[in-house]
Design an enzyme around this catalytic site. Structure first.
Site: not given
Length: 580
Positions: A388, A507
């Site tokens: 993440c 991302c």
């Protein structure tokens, strides 16, 4: 030309060539004994006058400089205009402005000063002592002067830079001596060029040119700014004593305002070295009369013989996972087949997406995070990342517990991508949500050394791409269905900003779309997989040259992994998203 005035509240800049030993700059002074001043004033024969370049912008900046002088002349009308200008640039009223806000203000109101390298230098020179990287309202008069100052320097630099590549070759420099009023020193051009080429790159960069000119002549007839200029008329306070005004000026040229301490390795005996610190300009003195660092060739031969036939372990990657279970697609960082080397996973119990996004861990979760780092150390991975991008908040924590390379976000590539392109070219950063990176601005600046608010970065949210909402919902993403939307988004952004030169997908669930965007646009795409590949490549055998057969071949098979694997029973009990 008259200087900036404020009813005697400004102390005058020293004037080179007027018998004063100090030469002025917009944010401080260089002593005549300093390296830059010595360079600029070097003499090429007894009785010859010191070099002083002629600075002119051919009138381009005259009206702007006159306007800015009016704003800071200390009059009631000038003060009112100054505050009006500040409120115009600080449109959100938070008392500080970013480079992006400065750029917008200049583009909209003072197009003649819209030279990006000059604006960048003006911005950096105005935030030297501001830890948050913003220009505050008390810096505004200084910013105004710096905008004029560096634009004048840019005008001169551009006149010499005949091919427009923003760097001066030796030929360009020698031909430009006349423009600088230094034609009489043509025979010493090579010596002057070498003195200006401080990084020995064979070219003179704009920064090097700025430093040299600033050490001998300020192209703006200015004064040190009055610290009370930007005080509210309703809150007038006594002015600082004249003796303190000099301290109000700040260092002009180094981005952080202080000389960078560099380490020099010097021999202490056979095979030994010692690290010494040198301030800016101190390299030559440290190395003087010291023997060169000579490698012990026999030691190198000995080590290679000892390791002959002993194969090193193949490079591998460690991935710290959120306490979050979802079905990753090939190309996702959590899918082992996304990599051409071994990858090991470890969930950090309690580290939810929401906690990562906040940038703060509880003590219990922090202990588990450190335990996960130790697990990767035990696996002897070559580098450590996270699944993440918000784990960049914990990059510094991870570094404290390992000597392995740590790259918690694909943004770790941003400095390299940035320096590959010109300042007026753009880099598009795609994120799962367009607003998600805003709170990370200071962190990105600190960790990556780039300011995400610079106009060169275009941040694009993909939350409106049909099907991509599955990422936020923790559901399986239909990659074939989402791909056309991501490609369309890239093409639309490229049409709006034709000077985009690269895409960076922040991302960790976006790499499955990288190839499609590469094909559709012909522009490089960097993502979390290219980031990992970059760092791991530093550990891998290059079969094309150099010594070979020193590292194990990868068997091409990834170890199986299921969510919660490598955790104890107690750790599994801590999971927010339980193992099914």
């Amino acid at each position: 030309m008259s200087g900036f005035h404020n009813n005697g509240g400004f102390s005058s800049w020293a004037s080179p060539g007027a018998g004063n030993s100090m030469a002025a700059t917009p944010r401080g002074t260089f002593g005549a004994s300093g390296a830059l001043a010595a360079t600029a004033r070097m003499q090429f024969g007894a009785g010859m006058a010191p070099i002083a370049p002629r600075i002119t912008s051919n009138g381009v900046m005259h009206d702007l400089e006159s306007t800015f002088k009016t704003w800071v002349n200390g009059s009631t009308q000038g003060r009112a205009q100054l505050w009006k200008a500040w409120h115009s640039i600080d449109y959100n009223g938070n008392g500080r402005v970013s480079l992006a806000e400065i750029d917008k203000w200049v583009v909209e109101q003072f197009v003649q000063a819209n030279n990006k390298p000059a604006l960048m230098r003006a911005y950096k020179a105005s935030i030297i002592n501001e830890k948050d990287g913003y220009v505050h309202k008390h810096d505004f008069p200084v910013l105004l002067r710096n905008v004029v100052y560096f634009n004048k320097l840019w005008s001169v630099f551009g006149g010499i830079d005949t091919d427009g590549d923003r760097r001066l070759t030796y030929d360009e420099f020698t031909k430009g001596l006349a423009l600088l009023g230094l034609g009489g020193y043509g025979k010493d051009a090579h010596n002057i060029f070498n003195q200006l080429d401080t990084n020995r790159g064979g070219i003179i960069l704009f920064d090097e040119f700025c430093k040299w000119v600033a050490s001998v002549q300020c192209p703006v007839d200015a004064k040190v700014y009055d610290p009370t200029t930007m005080q509210s008329p309703m809150k007038a306070t006594p002015r600082a004593p004249a003796s303190n005004l000099g301290q109000a000026g700040r260092s002009l040229m180094t981005p952080r305002g202080v000389p960078v301490a560099r380490q020099i390795l010097t021999p202490t005996g056979p095979g030994g070295v010692r690290a010494s610190k040198a301030g800016a300009g101190g390299i030559e003195s440290l190395l003087k009369d010291r023997p060169a660092l000579k490698p012990d060739v026999n030691e190198g031969i000995k080590v290679l013989k000892q390791k002959k036939g002993v194969l090193s372990k193949h490079a591998s990657l460690g991935v710290l996972r959120l306490d979050y279970d979802y079905p990753p697609a090939p190309g996702d960082i959590d899918h082992p087949d996304s990599f051409g080397y071994d990858v090991f996973y470890r969930v950090v119990p309690g580290l939810t997406f929401e906690m990562a996004q906040s940038g703060k861990m509880t003590p219990a979760v922090e202990r588990e995070f450190v335990e996960a780092i130790r697990f990767m150390e035990a696996k002897d991975v070559s580098g450590i990342t996270g699944d993440c991008g918000f784990m960049m908040y914990f990059q510094e924590l991870a570094r404290r517990h390992t000597k392995k390379p740590v790259f918690m976000s694909s943004l770790a590539q941003l400095p390299a991508v940035t320096c590959s392109f010109a300042y007026n070219e753009h880099i598009a950063v795609f994120t799962a949500n367009g607003k998600s990176l805003a709170p990370m601005r200071d962190l990105i600046k600190e960790e990556c050394g780039v300011d995400p608010e610079e106009s060169r970065y275009i941040f694009v949210g993909c939350e409106d791409v049909p099907g991509f909402e599955a990422v936020a919902l923790g559901e399986k993403v239909d990659v074939p269905a989402v791909t056309p939307g991501i490609v369309a988004k890239a093409l639309a952004v490229l049409q709006q900003f034709p000077t985009i030169r690269a895409f960076l997908f922040e991302c960790t669930e976006m790499p499955p779309y990288s190839d499609a965007v590469r094909k559709a646009t012909g522009i490089p795409v960097f993502d979390s997989i290219t980031c990992c590949d970059f760092f791991i490549s530093g550990f891998r055998d290059n079969a094309r040259f150099g010594i070979n057969d020193w590292q194990e071949d990868w068997d091409g098979v990834q170890d199986g992994y299921v969510y919660g694997q490598n955790l104890s029973a107690a750790q599994k009990a801590m999971l927010v998203n339980k193992v099914h």
